[in-house]
Design a protein around this motif. Structure first.
Motif, PDB file in Angstrom:
ATOM      1  N   PHE A   1       2.259   1.809  -3.433  1.00 31.41           N
ATOM      2  CA  PHE A   1       1.253   2.288  -4.373  1.00 31.41           C
ATOM      3  C   PHE A   1       1.022   3.787  -4.216  1.00 31.41           C
ATOM      4  N   THR A   2       0.857   4.225  -2.967  1.00 36.33           N
ATOM      5  CA  THR A   2       0.599   5.649  -2.757  1.00 36.33           C
ATOM      6  C   THR A   2       1.840   6.491  -3.067  1.00 36.33           C
TER       7      THR A   2
ATOM      8  N   VAL B   1      -8.041  -0.619  -7.516  1.00 41.75           N
ATOM      9  CA  VAL B   1      -7.276   0.529  -7.980  1.00 41.75           C
ATOM     10  C   VAL B   1      -6.962   0.377  -9.459  1.00 41.75           C
ATOM     11  N   GLU B   2      -6.519   1.459 -10.038  1.00 42.54           N
ATOM     12  CA  GLU B   2      -6.222   1.484 -11.461  1.00 42.54           C
ATOM     13  C   GLU B   2      -4.765   1.861 -11.662  1.00 42.54           C
TER      14      GLU B   2
ATOM     15  N   GLN C   1       0.826  -1.202   0.000  1.00 42.71           N
ATOM     16  CA  GLN C   1       0.000   0.000   0.000  1.00 42.71           C
ATOM     17  C   GLN C   1       0.870   1.265   0.000  1.00 42.71           C
TER      18      GLN C   1
ATOM     19  N   ARG D   1       2.131   7.110  -6.748  1.00 40.03           N
ATOM     20  CA  ARG D   1       1.190   8.140  -7.176  1.00 40.03           C
ATOM     21  C   ARG D   1       1.699   9.524  -6.757  1.00 40.03           C
TER      22      ARG D   1
END
Lengths: 374, 374
Positions: free
Chosen positions: A284-285, A312-313, A281, A288
């Motif tokens: 992932f963040t 999520v995409e 997680q 971004r």
DNA sequence: TTGTAGGCGTTATCAG
DNA sequence: CTGATAACGCCTACAA
């Protein structure tokens, strides 16, 4: 209507016997369902029992028989989806066997775990499933076994302890994940892992060697790091210290920071493997936050097939394990032991599966700041 | 080294007494920590106890005292994040009080729940926290109370039962969510809710009236539907049957299908409120399956602040509740009762919070196939 | 088939 | 302050 003000003491066999005008033995036989009783007696007693609302006191029963029909589960934190789902499996099997489960959280702290085990033993539980905090400090678990209380390990194996365990092949699972990235052409692959700050892994390079070796106990994350190194080794790629980042277990904020730092490097890894769901997680963040396109700029492989990884995409490529099955198997093994099975301890290895989704793709020439060495 | 082959019977007070050369009474006093004992005796006994590895048998203790120091928790499914987190709160409070928690899953089935409660009572637990399946069929809970075992309700309130409860104001929370959409200009707002197929809500329009009324027991989803209708009512908007869709509790596939159907209508709602976390997920995936841009084509408000709602793009506006606090409060209330508190039953209402994120925005002229009626 | 008596391990009561 | 003894509720020998 006229209920007693003081909450009506539960009726006992003696009460029922008196009400039915029979001996306690006869009442006991009817209510406990053992021995031989005449048909008339049976109905008389049963009626009296129903009238009084009798229900057996299983504490007294346990006291006599020694069987509490309870097992214990000790895990780091029930609000963690892995443990919650495993607990579900344990409870299901327990119910099938007519047992109940007492839950205790260890918070991944040894002292708390020791306490939990002691309390459970004092409560005369008949077996324990435990996801142990430490793989070295296991006196409390050994003591349980010596007292004849079987122990099954979940999610971790302890070689020095002669105990059944249920888990996955962490090293192989990680290796498969990283090999997937290698096959896509990635050569600079980062790693994120959660470690216990007290016993954090050491990366050692023997003098005169470019090789990197991981020291540390056989925690899942350590084994996954080994898998990562091993996969790279298969491609003759030496792991670099700067590409390995650790964060404390369960600390999502730290995981994000470490991932953010990892991705801030120049040149940046073209792919990252996150060795558990928390770092996944965070990764992932962080990707971004850096405004990276996935998998264009960065490929991502995570661990644990949690719901969000498909929402999520792009959806995240992950190593999936099956905590429900793990819990069930652990409990099944435990009940075998409770029933007296004395086969040698077994190390049950559950299958993992690499689920390839949108977050991994071929390395793009632009992203690869440094070409592969071969 | 030479450990007995048969797993060494746990030493009892009697064993310790014999080893120390004192009476069982004295040994009991030392080991149980009650009564007065001379200093020499105390150390003699303690040494013997340590030597033998004595640890009290709490089952026997419970048998005598009547205090098992155990509480029970009955919830639909521990692998559901809401219950898992609540259970965590319950366990934490229990530990602070020196108690342990026995976990039982009801699978939202009344029969299973009844069984669970009976087993717990037979185990002489001292209190129960239960998230009840039914708000009408509550004999088993009433029986517990009559036996002097306090019951605290979680996530649901049962008016006919004189019991503490901990929950949220479902109607108000839903109303707030829908009003948020109304303030953004949305006038055609759909609703998705999970219902028990056995007791699904009925939407009734009294003859000669355009009004719609919800019949059904006070389950969370029903109350949330009431909040939805009430919010629309505040804007003089009659709810339409076609804009309300139901799916069975916990069935994510059905939730997706219902959401997909809802969004397939022409004209389509410009916004949808999903009344629980399962339908929220179904709604999110259905919107994507339709290729809708959020919030451009469709605004979304969900329920429960789960991790994934912040990880997806756009992040989902949700009604957040605090399951950890709910569990803690329920347990705290329970221990008050266990300690003898006899204040009138209280209905504890925890705060909810509407967290506005990217999934809600002003209604766009293009998306509104049908202008507002006013 | 039915009843009586004893004990599981602990704690409480009563004498000494 | 210490010790003998009974009791919690149930089950199992043994006796009737």
């Amino acid at each position: 209507m006229a209920s007693n003000s003081h909450p009506a003491r539960r009726p006992t066999v003696t009460d029922v016997a008196r009400a039915a005008g029979v001996s306690v033995a006869t009442a006991g036989r009817v209510l406990g369902g053992y021995g031989k009783v005449g048909e008339e007696m049976r109905v008389t007693v049963q009626e009296a029992a129903d009238r009084l609302g009798y229900s057996p006191n299983v504490v007294a029963r346990s006291m006599r028989s020694g069987n509490t029909h309870s097992i214990g589960f000790v895990g780091a934190d029930i609000s963690n989806p892995f443990f919650a789902t495993a607990m579900r499996g344990i409870c299901d099997v327990a119910r099938e066997e007519g047992y109940e489960a007492i839950l205790m959280n260890s918070d991944d702290r040894l002292e708390t775990e020791r306490n939990a085990v002691r309390v459970l033993l004092d409560k005369q539980i008949e077996g324990i499933v435990v996801a142990p905090t430490s793989v070295t400090d296991v006196e409390h678990l050994k003591r349980a076994q010596e007292q004849g209380v079987p122990v099954v390990l979940l999610d971790r194996h302890i070689p020095m302890l002669d105990t059944d365990s249920v888990g996955i092949d962490n090293e192989a699972a990680a290796r498969e994940a990283v090999e997937h990235l290698l096959e896509l052409g990635h050569r600079r692959i980062g790693l994120l892992a959660s470690v216990d700050p007290e016993e954090s892994p050491e990366l050692v390079s023997p003098p005169g060697s470019r090789k990197l070796i991981v020291h540390g106990v056989a925690r899942p994350s350590i084994e996954r790091i080994r898998g990562y190194i091993s996969a790279l080794g298969g491609y003759r790629i030496p792991p670099r210290r700067r590409d390995l980042r650790y964060s404390p277990i369960g600390d999502i904020a730290q995981a994000h920071q470490q991932a953010f730092a990892l991705l801030g490097q120049r040149p940046r890894p073209t792919a990252v493997f996150a060795a558990d769901n928390v770092t996944t997680q965070g990764l992932f963040t962080a990707a971004r936050a850096h405004g990276l396109s996935v998998p264009g700029d960065l490929s991502i492989v995570g661990f644990d097939d949690l719901d969000w990884t498909t929402l999520v995409e792009p959806a995240v490529t992950v190593v999936a394990q099956d905590p429900l099955a793990a819990g069930r198997q652990a409990a099944q093994r435990l009940f075998l032991r409770i029933k007296g099975d004395t086969d040698p301890a077994e190390q049950i290895v559950l299958a993992t599966r690499l689920i390839v989704r949108g977050s991994t793709g071929p390395v793009s020439p632009s992203a690869a700041g440094m070409p592969a060495t071969d």
